[in-house]
Motif scaffolding. Structure first.
Motif, mmCIF file in Angstrom:
data_model
loop_
_atom_site.group_PDB
_atom_site.id
_atom_site.type_symbol
_atom_site.label_atom_id
_atom_site.label_comp_id
_atom_site.label_asym_id
_atom_site.label_seq_id
_atom_site.Cartn_x
_atom_site.Cartn_y
_atom_site.Cartn_z
ATOM 1 N N VAL A 42 32.855 30.898 37.035
ATOM 2 C CA VAL A 42 33.884 31.848 35.835
ATOM 3 C C VAL A 42 35.482 31.506 35.659
ATOM 4 N N SER A 43 35.629 32.342 34.840
ATOM 5 C CA SER A 43 37.506 31.796 34.739
ATOM 6 C C SER A 43 38.014 32.967 35.590
ATOM 7 N N GLY A 44 39.530 32.841 36.144
ATOM 8 C CA GLY A 44 40.170 34.614 36.552
ATOM 9 C C GLY A 44 40.229 35.284 35.742
ATOM 10 N N GLU A 45 40.186 35.555 34.953
ATOM 11 C CA GLU A 45 40.314 36.689 33.602
ATOM 12 C C GLU A 45 39.147 37.289 34.073
ATOM 13 N N THR A 46 37.538 36.546 33.808
ATOM 14 C CA THR A 46 36.295 37.532 34.454
ATOM 15 C C THR A 46 35.765 37.415 35.360
ATOM 16 N N LEU A 47 36.717 37.255 36.590
ATOM 17 C CA LEU A 47 36.969 38.122 37.984
ATOM 18 C C LEU A 47 37.564 39.332 37.468
ATOM 19 N N ILE A 48 38.093 39.398 36.870
ATOM 20 C CA ILE A 48 39.151 40.786 36.747
ATOM 21 C C ILE A 48 38.746 41.682 36.191
ATOM 22 N N ARG A 49 38.091 40.903 35.027
ATOM 23 C CA ARG A 49 37.218 41.956 33.915
ATOM 24 C C ARG A 49 36.031 42.952 35.051
ATOM 25 N N ASP A 50 35.684 41.578 35.528
ATOM 26 C CA ASP A 50 33.849 41.888 36.466
ATOM 27 C C ASP A 50 34.579 43.801 37.497
ATOM 28 N N LEU A 51 35.177 43.109 38.511
ATOM 29 C CA LEU A 51 36.261 43.806 38.938
ATOM 30 C C LEU A 51 36.553 45.324 37.852
ATOM 31 N N ARG A 52 37.589 45.455 37.019
ATOM 32 C CA ARG A 52 37.106 45.940 36.336
ATOM 33 C C ARG A 52 36.489 46.959 35.629
ATOM 34 N N LEU A 53 35.904 46.469 35.616
ATOM 35 C CA LEU A 53 34.617 47.156 34.781
ATOM 36 C C LEU A 53 34.071 48.215 36.130
ATOM 37 N N GLY A 54 33.383 47.163 36.595
ATOM 38 C CA GLY A 54 32.871 47.978 38.379
ATOM 39 C C GLY A 54 33.339 48.722 38.677
ATOM 40 N N LEU A 55 34.620 48.498 38.721
ATOM 41 C CA LEU A 55 35.566 50.493 39.286
ATOM 42 C C LEU A 55 35.775 51.549 38.464
ATOM 43 N N ARG A 56 35.373 51.402 36.916
ATOM 44 C CA ARG A 56 34.719 51.935 36.069
ATOM 45 C C ARG A 56 34.363 52.791 35.762
ATOM 46 N N THR A 57 33.772 51.784 36.328
ATOM 47 C CA THR A 57 31.633 52.500 36.116
ATOM 48 C C THR A 57 31.810 53.092 37.572
#
Length: 882
Positions: free
Chosen positions: A94-109
């Motif tokens: 997956v892309s680097g952006e997907t990794l960042i969005r994944d972590l952001r969504l996890g932390l937001r949740t």
């Protein structure tokens, strides 16, 4: 000396794998329905780690929404932990952006339930990207926990893991995986024996304090844990504590640790499972499309041209959530049941369609802003030209264009009997908003009727009742006579190809054909040239040459007796690399675009049986070579209807110079790799490596659309050691089972033996890539190859704009842009990475705002320029221009 054993109860929850998500969720509900009351009732069961992802919490609460407060209370009390990811991703696919969005969504949740583990928990990814330490540090994490990929050079329980920019995190090494304590015995004395056996087996990789991970895949909590731990404390010298991963790391030493810089891709300590990069190529291609349309098209266009109060955040969040769900390692890797793969493809398709639709809507605003009749927009940072299609007036191609189709001004659409024609003509006249008038005329000396609709976008001037009465009367008088439905338009129109002059980065230009000059495409015998690059097919074997270098496009079909995790050759392999016959045709001769079609006919074995390849099937492979005016790229598409199982198809391309290393894009970096890969006792180290969008070696750059696996091949001895003369890119790998063993490349199974007939990839397959031998910036080549220039036009206004008219929403220089989106506060968010490996300066013309970390927290003011370390990732919150 008394040593401590930190027992961390946990589960590793693959939300979809050898069973589909709905079935695993039922098991998840069972787990949490039992765990929550157990934690409340048993103080000795001090903690439970609910994996490293928040998707499991959302999945559970969709079924048990009333348990949200209970989960929050247990989390805030330190009895349960989760995160920081939303799903545990594969890092290479997956892309680097997907990794960042994944972590952001996890932390937001996680914030909804009291917060996440502040640990970079990476328990089961199939290796780790070089920039992960910088990504984790950007989210405020100082610790990582890893299993796979750690090389034999690291012989310690932890190490300093360093990113290319110099950022370091402490990495705890799960030397025996996240399941070393999964088999909880019935008695404490047996637990003590397990610990001693673990220490003996792992040696220096076990510290004074032992991390004992009491859990594994989909494992339910073990209620007798407290009793067994108490017995062990009474019977042994060690101190056993049921605790959290965070508490273990807080007490772990930092002194005297070894350092490792870059990616972790070794199989020395555990299986790397490198064959997942080529399993189910359709999933990797779908991922590439979805991420490209979200990251590099829809978000930049919307951020540039839509005002903040029209930002389509809810649509983007929905699309990203599906992409993040697919990023889970068993999902994107394709090592799952067929039902799972179908769900993954569906989610990618929906996310891509959302992104395409949002881009189309943003282009309406670009068109309105430009004041042009037709406009082309560039959603990427670099100014660039390109070939595009445009609809223009007339039936003669304008200069410097290439006509594809013509729609005449007057056209007969259909001929019907009078009864059928009543509703057809009525609907054509009344429901098409472009039609303003209609006439119904009798043909002299004939029973035929001509019904003509005037399609001129004028206000509608049709009496529907009178038209209906007229048509019904004609039908009643002679129902079987013919009606010819025709359309009259103000002018003929044509679809043409043109090359636009450079369009500013994050900007637009009026659509107009640029002068092709000496870089127009022309035929040279059976070849093509544009003054920048020349391609010539070999009519003997179907390969082709680029600028005189022969042998590009050689197809090599070999056997695969492996599984979704690993390629493994059959004992009796048959390699097919020459066609039975070849046909070559020039299908487009320029001047804007030229195409050569090469059809090669092969006879491939159909399957592996009794250790060898068996059967034969005829297959025609069509390779399309494309040159465009003004481009120094050769575009290649390979298509065939796959008839065979248990095989691998790769395309070989010669290197202009022998190479000992390759350079491949991964998340936020280009990594250098050699000709060998470190294996281990259970898995042969194969130098088949992943790349995100491009890989280069020996003067050749291959940019691709989701063809994630490559290998440097055709090795020869040189003065400095072995060197490769070619690169092989995997187009297809066909297997029929999730996991099996023993096999040649891996001695033990890596998962369950679930049959996967769809993973054989039977049926139509197509792969696209671009070849470049000019030494240009690979990031620029990748964008030119696959990130489109988009057009919009006002219908009926000629189809062309003013070539001198341009506009730009944002000018960024000095770094590679990886994201241009909007934050929750409405400001634009810009993310860049320094790619040259040198100190640099990124500038945003007229830009002000804040430098932020990856969570969005401010690190200081930004006044339009910022220094960058080599390979640094930087994020900015930009103020709206006044």
């Amino acid at each position: 000396m008394t040593r401590t054993v930190h027992v961390v109860p946990h589960t590793h929850w693959d939300r979809e794998w050898y069973k589909p998500y709905p079935l695993f969720r039922m098991q998840l509900v069972e787990l949490l329905d039992g765990l929550l009351p157990q934690l409340e009732a048993d103080p000795d069961y001090a903690h439970f780690q609910l994996d490293g992802q928040l998707a499991v919490v959302d999945d559970y609460l969709e079924i048990r929404p009333h348990e949200a407060d209970r989960i929050t209370a247990l989390n805030e009390a330190g009895r349960i932990s989760f995160g920081p990811w939303y799903t545990l991703p594969d890092e290479f696919l997956v892309s680097g952006e997907t990794l960042i969005r994944d972590l952001r969504l996890g932390l937001r949740t996680a914030a909804r339930f009291g917060g996440s583990m502040a640990i970079g928990y990476l328990p089961d990814m199939f290796g780790h990207v070089a920039q992960m330490p910088q990504i984790l540090a950007g989210f405020g994490f100082s610790d990582a926990v890893v299993w796979r990929g750690v090389p034999s050079a690291i012989d310690a329980p932890a190490f300093w893991w360093e990113a290319p920019d110099g950022t370091q995190v402490r990495a705890e090494h799960l030397s025996d995986g996240y399941s070393n304590g999964a088999r909880l015995p019935e008695h404490g004395k047996d637990l003590i024996e397990q610990i001693e056996a673990f220490r003996h087996a792992q040696g220096a990789r076990v510290g004074d304090d032992v991390l004992w991970m009491n859990g594994t895949d989909h494992l339910l909590p073990q209620p007798h844990l407290g009793r067994v731990v108490a017995e062990a404390n009474d019977a042994g010298a060690d101190r056993f504590v049921v605790t959290s991963l965070a508490d273990h790391l807080a007490a772990a030493p930092n002194e005297g640790l070894p350092t490792w810089r870059g990616e972790l891709r070794s199989g020395a300590r555990s299986n790397l499972l490198m064959g997942t990069a080529s399993c189910r190529v359709d999933v990797k291609q779908a991922a590439a499309r979805a991420e490209r349309w979200l990251e590099r098209v829809a978000e930049p266009l919307a951020a540039c041209w839509l005002p903040a109060d029209e930002w389509p955040g809810a649509f983007l969040d929905h699309a990203w959530r599906d992409v993040i769900r697919n990023a889970a390692h068993d999902s994107i890797c394709g090592c799952s049941a067929d039902e799972v793969n179908a769900a993954v493809l569906h989610r990618y398709a929906e996310s891509t369609r959302v992104a395409e639709a949002l881009a189309e809507r943003a282009m309406v605003r670009v068109l309105a802003t430009s004041g042009q009749d037709a406009v082309v927009a560039n959603p990427t940072v670099r100014s660039r030209g390109g070939v595009l299609e445009s609809v223009v007036d007339g039936d003669v191609a304008p200069p410097h264009t290439q006509q594809l189709t013509v729609r005449p001004a007057h056209e007969r659409l259909v001929t019907l009997d009078r009864r059928t024609a009543v509703q057809v003509v009525l609907r054509a006249a009344m429901e098409d908003p472009k039609v303003s008038k209609v006439s119904v005329d009798e043909v002299a000396d004939s029973t035929d009727i001509i019904a003509t609709v005037i399609s001129d976008r004028a206000p509608k001037d049709i009496d529907a009742k009178a038209l209906l009465d007229r048509l019904e009367a004609l039908a009643e008088s002679d129902p079987d006579a013919l009606v010819h439905l025709e359309v009259q338009r103000p002018t003929a129109t044509q679809l043409v190809l043109l090359r636009t002059a450079d369009v500013p980065g994050f900007g637009w230009r009026g659509v107009a054909p640029a002068d092709l000059g000496e870089h127009a495409v022309r035929t040279e015998g059976m070849g093509l040239s544009n003054g920048l690059v020349t391609v010539e097919p070999d009519q003997g074997d179907g390969t082709f040459s680029i600028d005189g270098i022969a042998g590009f496009g050689r197809l090599v079909d070999d056997g695969d007796a492996g599984d979704t995790y690993n390629w493994s050759p059959p004992e009796d392999d048959r390699v097919i690399d020459r066609p039975e016959s070849v046909e070559v045709h020039v299908t487009e001769a320029g001047p804007v675009r030229g195409r050569i079609e090469i059809v090669r006919h092969y006879r491939w074995p159909t399957h592996v049986e009794s250790g060898g390849r068996a059967g034969l099937a005829d297959v025609a492979v069509t390779t399309t070579l494309e040159l465009r005016a003004g481009e120094d790229l050769v575009r290649v598409s390979i298509a065939f209807d796959n008839p065979s199982k248990d095989h691998r198809v790769r395309v070989w391309c010669p290197l202009p110079e022998p190479a000992r290393t390759s350079h491949a894009e991964c998340a936020f970096a280009v990594v250098e790799r050699g000709l060998e890969a470190e294996g281990g006792p259970n898995e042969v180290g194969l130098p088949t490596y992943p790349s995100r969008r491009f890989v280069s070696a020996g003067g050749l750059l291959v940019a691709h659309d989701g063809l994630s696996e490559y290998e440097l091949v055709d090795l020869v001895d040189g003065p400095d050691g072995p060197a490769a003369r070619a690169i092989a890119v995997t187009l297809l790998r066909s297997v029929g089972i999730i996991s099996q063993g023993p096999m040649a490349m891996r001695s033990l199974p890596a998962g369950p033996p679930v049959l996967t007939p769809d993973a054989q990839m039977i049926g139509p397959r197509e792969a696209s890539f671009v070849l470049h031998v000019g030494g240009r910036d690979p990031y620029a080549v990748a964008d030119e190859a696959f990130t489109p220039l988009l057009t919009a036009r006002f219908p009926g206004r000629g189809g062309l704009g003013d070539p001198a008219a341009t506009g730009r929403a944002l000018a960024v220089a000095g770094a590679e842009v990886t994201a241009l989106t909007r934050r929750d506060d409405g400001r634009r968010e810009l993310r860049v990475v320094e790619t040259a490996g040198e100190p640099g300066v990124v500038t945003v013309a007229g830009g002000t705002g804040q430098v932020t970390d990856l969570t969005g927290r401010s690190l200081g003011a930004f006044d339009g320029a910022a220094d960058l370390r080599p390979h640094q990732i930087a994020t900015f919150a930009l103020d709206e221009p006044t």
